[in-house]
Motif scaffolding. Structure first.
Motif, PDB file in Angstrom:
ATOM      1  N   GLY A  86       0.818  -1.216   0.000  1.00 18.43           N
ATOM      2  CA  GLY A  86       0.000   0.000   0.000  1.00 18.43           C
ATOM      3  C   GLY A  86       0.848   1.261   0.000  1.00 18.43           C
ATOM      4  N   ARG A  87       1.849   1.306   0.874  1.00 21.36           N
ATOM      5  CA  ARG A  87       2.722   2.479   0.945  1.00 21.36           C
ATOM      6  C   ARG A  87       3.577   2.616  -0.316  1.00 21.36           C
ATOM      7  NH1 ARG A  87       6.406   2.531   5.590  1.00 21.36           N
ATOM      8  NH2 ARG A  87       6.568   4.735   5.165  1.00 21.36           N
ATOM      9  N   PHE A  88       3.997   1.486  -0.886  1.00 18.03           N
ATOM     10  CA  PHE A  88       4.802   1.555  -2.112  1.00 18.03           C
ATOM     11  C   PHE A  88       3.998   2.187  -3.236  1.00 18.03           C
ATOM     12  CE2 PHE A  88       5.966  -0.178  -6.240  1.00 18.03           C
ATOM     13  CZ  PHE A  88       7.292   0.199  -6.315  1.00 18.03           C
ATOM     14  N   TRP A  89       2.758   1.728  -3.433  1.00 17.26           N
ATOM     15  CA  TRP A  89       1.956   2.266  -4.541  1.00 17.26           C
ATOM     16  C   TRP A  89       1.491   3.688  -4.273  1.00 17.26           C
ATOM     17  CZ3 TRP A  89       2.765   0.645  -9.055  1.00 17.26           C
ATOM     18  CH2 TRP A  89       3.129  -0.679  -9.279  1.00 17.26           C
ATOM     19  N   ALA A 144       7.563   2.367 -11.871  1.00 16.38           N
ATOM     20  CA  ALA A 144       7.103   1.780 -10.603  1.00 16.38           C
ATOM     21  C   ALA A 144       6.771   0.302 -10.771  1.00 16.38           C
ATOM     22  CB  ALA A 144       5.885   2.549 -10.087  1.00 16.38           C
ATOM     23  N   ILE A 145       6.151  -0.051 -11.887  1.00 18.82           N
ATOM     24  CA  ILE A 145       5.840  -1.463 -12.153  1.00 18.82           C
ATOM     25  C   ILE A 145       7.127  -2.265 -12.282  1.00 18.82           C
ATOM     26  CG2 ILE A 145       4.839  -3.050 -13.849  1.00 18.82           C
ATOM     27  CD1 ILE A 145       2.700  -0.844 -14.384  1.00 18.82           C
ATOM     28  N   VAL A 146       8.099  -1.728 -13.010  1.00 22.86           N
ATOM     29  CA  VAL A 146       9.388  -2.415 -13.170  1.00 22.86           C
ATOM     30  C   VAL A 146      10.062  -2.599 -11.815  1.00 22.86           C
ATOM     31  CG1 VAL A 146      11.729  -2.154 -14.106  1.00 22.86           C
ATOM     32  CG2 VAL A 146       9.747  -1.725 -15.564  1.00 22.86           C
ATOM     33  N   LEU A 147      10.069  -1.564 -10.985  1.00 23.47           N
ATOM     34  CA  LEU A 147      10.693  -1.666  -9.666  1.00 23.47           C
ATOM     35  C   LEU A 147       9.982  -2.714  -8.814  1.00 23.47           C
ATOM     36  CD1 LEU A 147      12.748  -0.769  -7.583  1.00 23.47           C
ATOM     37  CD2 LEU A 147      11.227   1.130  -6.988  1.00 23.47           C
ATOM     38  N   TYR A 148       8.678  -2.732  -8.845  1.00 20.30           N
ATOM     39  CA  TYR A 148       7.918  -3.725  -8.083  1.00 20.30           C
ATOM     40  C   TYR A 148       8.304  -5.141  -8.513  1.00 20.30           C
ATOM     41  CZ  TYR A 148       3.953  -6.228  -6.096  1.00 20.30           C
ATOM     42  OH  TYR A 148       3.174  -7.113  -5.401  1.00 20.30           O
TER      43      TYR A 148
END
Length: 194
Positions: A60-63, A120-124
């Motif tokens: 949650g905090r990441f997104w 952000a998707i790549v990092l996740y």
């Protein structure tokens, strides 16, 4: 025969040496603290000084951080186009208008936000799959930024608008990298095994 440097014997509380030395551990085997049974020991892989590959995220905090990064990247595109074209009367090479907004300014807003979202998707995915996600992410963002900064120079171009577009992409790339790696450092957790 006694050692003159060690005058105290077993009667003074000194533990006798073990009869059999413990077996040598092979590299990569889990370690166990002395005096613990295997049930009490926490198994940790030997990673030769690298980061623990078993990482997770406070999702949650990441997104939430990723969403804030998208807003910042979009505002960089908006501010760059407004300042360069409206205030300084310089022409910036337009971006592809992916959502047919009909506005160069909105095309920059969308481009910045999409770049941050993809990053952000790549990092996740890197956090969930690779042992050193921050290193890989830095390279991915740096290379993507270089490619996007060079796109304005492909084909026929005017030099000043192309240079300004490249500078805007470099600023967006630096902002996305710094904000998402900062988000990662605050939201990454180490997964524990049961």
């Amino acid at each position: 025969m006694s050692d003159p440097n060690r005058p105290y014997g077993q009667e003074y509380g000194e533990q006798p040496p073990p009869v059999h030395p413990p077996p040598a551990q092979a590299p990569g085997m889990p370690t166990q603290a002395v005096g613990q049974t295997p049930e009490e020991a926490h198994v940790q892989p030997v990673t030769s000084g690298t980061e623990d590959p078993r990482l997770g995220l406070e999702v949650g905090r990441f997104w939430a951080g990723a969403l804030a990064t998208m807003v910042v990247a979009a505002l960089i595109g908006l501010a760059a186009d407004f300042i360069l074209e409206e205030v300084l009367n310089l022409e910036v090479q337009a971006q592809a208008d992916l959502f047919a907004t009909g506005s160069d300014m909105m095309a920059w807003v969308v481009a910045g936000a999409l770049f941050a979202l993809v990053a952000a998707i790549v990092l996740y995915l890197l956090v969930m799959s690779t042992p050193r996600p921050r290193s890989f992410f830095g390279w991915v963002v740096a290379l993507a930024t270089v490619i996007l900064a060079m796109v304005p120079f492909a084909g026929q171009f005017e030099i000043v608008p192309a240079i300004l577009a490249a500078i805007v992409w470099i600023v967006i790339g630096c902002a996305v990298w710094s904000l998402l790696t900062g988000t990662l450092s605050r939201t990454v957790v180490r997964r524990t095994t049961a």
